[in-house]
Motif scaffolding. Sequence first.
Motif, PDB file in Angstrom:
ATOM      1  N   SER A   1       0.848  -1.193   0.000  1.00 35.56           N
ATOM      2  CA  SER A   1       0.000   0.000   0.000  1.00 35.56           C
ATOM      3  C   SER A   1       0.882   1.241   0.000  1.00 35.56           C
ATOM      4  O   SER A   1       2.098   1.158   0.124  1.00 35.56           O
ATOM      5  N   GLY A   2       0.240   2.391  -0.130  1.00 43.25           N
ATOM      6  CA  GLY A   2       0.986   3.641  -0.167  1.00 43.25           C
ATOM      7  C   GLY A   2       0.929   4.272  -1.547  1.00 43.25           C
ATOM      8  O   GLY A   2       0.023   3.995  -2.342  1.00 43.25           O
ATOM      9  N   VAL A   3       1.920   5.093  -1.832  1.00 39.60           N
ATOM     10  CA  VAL A   3       1.906   5.914  -3.043  1.00 39.60           C
ATOM     11  C   VAL A   3       3.142   5.627  -3.887  1.00 39.60           C
ATOM     12  O   VAL A   3       4.248   5.465  -3.364  1.00 39.60           O
ATOM     13  N   ILE A   4       2.930   5.552  -5.207  1.00 34.69           N
ATOM     14  CA  ILE A   4       4.040   5.489  -6.160  1.00 34.69           C
ATOM     15  C   ILE A   4       3.884   6.646  -7.125  1.00 34.69           C
ATOM     16  O   ILE A   4       2.765   7.131  -7.368  1.00 34.69           O
ATOM     17  N   PHE A   5       5.004   7.118  -7.680  1.00 25.60           N
ATOM     18  CA  PHE A   5       4.969   8.274  -8.571  1.00 25.60           C
ATOM     19  C   PHE A   5       5.334   7.923 -10.018  1.00 25.60           C
ATOM     20  O   PHE A   5       5.452   8.798 -10.865  1.00 25.60           O
ATOM     21  N   ASP A   6       5.489   6.635 -10.278  1.00 28.39           N
ATOM     22  CA  ASP A   6       5.735   6.140 -11.626  1.00 28.39           C
ATOM     23  C   ASP A   6       5.054   4.782 -11.705  1.00 28.39           C
ATOM     24  O   ASP A   6       5.312   3.902 -10.879  1.00 28.39           O
ATOM     25  N   GLU A   7       4.162   4.606 -12.663  1.00 26.27           N
ATOM     26  CA  GLU A   7       3.378   3.377 -12.743  1.00 26.27           C
ATOM     27  C   GLU A   7       4.265   2.131 -12.880  1.00 26.27           C
ATOM     28  O   GLU A   7       3.873   1.045 -12.457  1.00 26.27           O
ATOM     29  N   ARG A   8       5.459   2.300 -13.421  1.00 24.26           N
ATOM     30  CA  ARG A   8       6.362   1.161 -13.565  1.00 24.26           C
ATOM     31  C   ARG A   8       6.839   0.627 -12.216  1.00 24.26           C
ATOM     32  O   ARG A   8       7.266  -0.524 -12.105  1.00 24.26           O
ATOM     33  N   GLU A   9       6.761   1.448 -11.172  1.00 24.30           N
ATOM     34  CA  GLU A   9       7.165   1.008  -9.840  1.00 24.30           C
ATOM     35  C   GLU A   9       6.211  -0.055  -9.294  1.00 24.30           C
ATOM     36  O   GLU A   9       6.590  -0.853  -8.431  1.00 24.30           O
ATOM     37  N   ARG A  10       4.980  -0.077  -9.794  1.00 24.26           N
ATOM     38  CA  ARG A  10       3.990  -1.042  -9.313  1.00 24.26           C
ATOM     39  C   ARG A  10       4.469  -2.480  -9.583  1.00 24.26           C
ATOM     40  O   ARG A  10       4.491  -3.319  -8.682  1.00 24.26           O
ATOM     41  N   GLN A  11       4.842  -2.739 -10.829  1.00 27.15           N
ATOM     42  CA  GLN A  11       5.297  -4.078 -11.180  1.00 27.15           C
ATOM     43  C   GLN A  11       6.594  -4.421 -10.455  1.00 27.15           C
ATOM     44  O   GLN A  11       6.786  -5.560 -10.010  1.00 27.15           O
ATOM     45  N   ALA A  12       7.483  -3.422 -10.321  1.00 26.77           N
ATOM     46  CA  ALA A  12       8.753  -3.670  -9.640  1.00 26.77           C
ATOM     47  C   ALA A  12       8.519  -4.025  -8.170  1.00 26.77           C
ATOM     48  O   ALA A  12       9.183  -4.912  -7.618  1.00 26.77           O
ATOM     49  N   ALA A  13       7.576  -3.355  -7.528  1.00 26.13           N
ATOM     50  CA  ALA A  13       7.272  -3.639  -6.126  1.00 26.13           C
ATOM     51  C   ALA A  13       6.688  -5.040  -5.971  1.00 26.13           C
ATOM     52  O   ALA A  13       7.016  -5.772  -5.031  1.00 26.13           O
ATOM     53  N   ARG A  14       5.816  -5.431  -6.918  1.00 23.79           N
ATOM     54  CA  ARG A  14       5.254  -6.783  -6.880  1.00 23.79           C
ATOM     55  C   ARG A  14       6.362  -7.828  -7.000  1.00 23.79           C
ATOM     56  O   ARG A  14       6.392  -8.809  -6.253  1.00 23.79           O
ATOM     57  N   VAL A  15       7.260  -7.603  -7.940  1.00 21.08           N
ATOM     58  CA  VAL A  15       8.349  -8.559  -8.155  1.00 21.08           C
ATOM     59  C   VAL A  15       9.220  -8.663  -6.906  1.00 21.08           C
ATOM     60  O   VAL A  15       9.634  -9.757  -6.507  1.00 21.08           O
ATOM     61  N   ALA A  16       9.500  -7.523  -6.288  1.00 24.52           N
ATOM     62  CA  ALA A  16      10.323  -7.526  -5.081  1.00 24.52           C
ATOM     63  C   ALA A  16       9.674  -8.365  -3.986  1.00 24.52           C
ATOM     64  O   ALA A  16      10.345  -9.147  -3.300  1.00 24.52           O
TER      65      ALA A  16
ATOM     66  N   GLY B   1       8.612 -17.707   0.689  1.00 24.07           N
ATOM     67  CA  GLY B   1       7.599 -17.870   1.715  1.00 24.07           C
ATOM     68  C   GLY B   1       6.349 -17.050   1.463  1.00 24.07           C
ATOM     69  O   GLY B   1       5.301 -17.318   2.055  1.00 24.07           O
ATOM     70  N   VAL B   2       6.435 -16.054   0.587  1.00 26.64           N
ATOM     71  CA  VAL B   2       5.259 -15.243   0.244  1.00 26.64           C
ATOM     72  C   VAL B   2       4.337 -16.059  -0.654  1.00 26.64           C
ATOM     73  O   VAL B   2       4.760 -16.585  -1.686  1.00 26.64           O
ATOM     74  N   LYS B   3       3.065 -16.175  -0.272  1.00 30.85           N
ATOM     75  CA  LYS B   3       2.100 -16.986  -1.010  1.00 30.85           C
ATOM     76  C   LYS B   3       1.380 -16.196  -2.093  1.00 30.85           C
ATOM     77  O   LYS B   3       1.000 -16.740  -3.133  1.00 30.85           O
ATOM     78  N   ALA B   4       1.149 -14.917  -1.837  1.00 30.70           N
ATOM     79  CA  ALA B   4       0.443 -14.075  -2.797  1.00 30.70           C
ATOM     80  C   ALA B   4       0.747 -12.620  -2.470  1.00 30.70           C
ATOM     81  O   ALA B   4       1.208 -12.296  -1.367  1.00 30.70           O
ATOM     82  N   VAL B   5       0.493 -11.742  -3.453  1.00 28.50           N
ATOM     83  CA  VAL B   5       0.745 -10.313  -3.265  1.00 28.50           C
ATOM     84  C   VAL B   5      -0.503  -9.539  -3.658  1.00 28.50           C
ATOM     85  O   VAL B   5      -1.033  -9.706  -4.766  1.00 28.50           O
ATOM     86  N   THR B   6      -0.992  -8.718  -2.747  1.00 28.99           N
ATOM     87  CA  THR B   6      -2.134  -7.847  -3.024  1.00 28.99           C
ATOM     88  C   THR B   6      -1.633  -6.430  -3.276  1.00 28.99           C
ATOM     89  O   THR B   6      -0.899  -5.866  -2.458  1.00 28.99           O
ATOM     90  N   ASP B   7      -2.028  -5.873  -4.402  1.00 29.03           N
ATOM     91  CA  ASP B   7      -1.568  -4.544  -4.805  1.00 29.03           C
ATOM     92  C   ASP B   7      -2.606  -3.496  -4.416  1.00 29.03           C
ATOM     93  O   ASP B   7      -3.691  -3.431  -4.984  1.00 29.03           O
ATOM     94  N   GLU B   8      -2.281  -2.682  -3.430  1.00 30.60           N
ATOM     95  CA  GLU B   8      -3.143  -1.559  -3.035  1.00 30.60           C
ATOM     96  C   GLU B   8      -2.393  -0.237  -3.178  1.00 30.60           C
ATOM     97  O   GLU B   8      -2.683   0.746  -2.494  1.00 30.60           O
ATOM     98  N   LEU B   9      -1.439  -0.207  -4.093  1.00 28.96           N
ATOM     99  CA  LEU B   9      -0.654   1.004  -4.332  1.00 28.96           C
ATOM    100  C   LEU B   9      -1.448   1.999  -5.168  1.00 28.96           C
ATOM    101  O   LEU B   9      -2.102   1.635  -6.145  1.00 28.96           O
TER     102      LEU B   9
END
Length: 239
Positions: A190-205, A211-219
Amino acid sequence: MLARDIMTSPVITIEPSASIGEAADLMLNHHISGLPVVLANGTLVGMITEGDFLRRGELGTEQKRSRWLEFFLSPGKAADEYVRAHGRKIEEIMSDNVVCTRPDATLDEVVTQMIDRNIKRLPVILDNRLAGIVCRSDLLRALAAQLPIDTVARNDDALQDAIITELRRPSWSGNWTIQVGVKSGVATLSGVIFDERERQAARVAAENVAGVKAVTDELTWVDPMSGMTMPPPGAAREL
């Protein structure tokens, strides 16, 4: 990891006096796209690849130009193209300016050479002799061996700390505006990103943390120029 750790050895090779038919049969039978050309003593003298068979008279694909352009073509260049289109021996059509590497070269050096020179394979030379070859498929096998197979059991707090650490390493996430929460192995960004490309990068990270089972994107994306916002998709992406 070094070139010698992933190179293929021994190498399927061919002699310069061999016919192009022999080279084609070797490539087809062994499912490879290139052959180092070596002398009987193991000295590398060239490389023959699938690309060397593209402009061939037998296929009717030799280089064709208008008479006007032919007028400006040097006789030497025309002669060279004729040999490459009609030559029967490997030594007549092979590339003799071969880019090579060392057994102790790092994989970063190998990949840089491949990208900069736009090539798919690098012969490995030791004591002026062919010791092996590194192809893109060797790099793919090395990558597959490094990828995690089993999930690592971690509690939610440990997963959260690991994701935050991963997010703070790369330069693109320097704004520190991404928050992380983990519940039952599902990470929420969650939170704020200032470049839409950061969304995919954050998911990948987050997905790269074992151990992470799933990722929910609320950015929420905010355009720093106009202030326009784009709401998060919100759906969890399972791994």
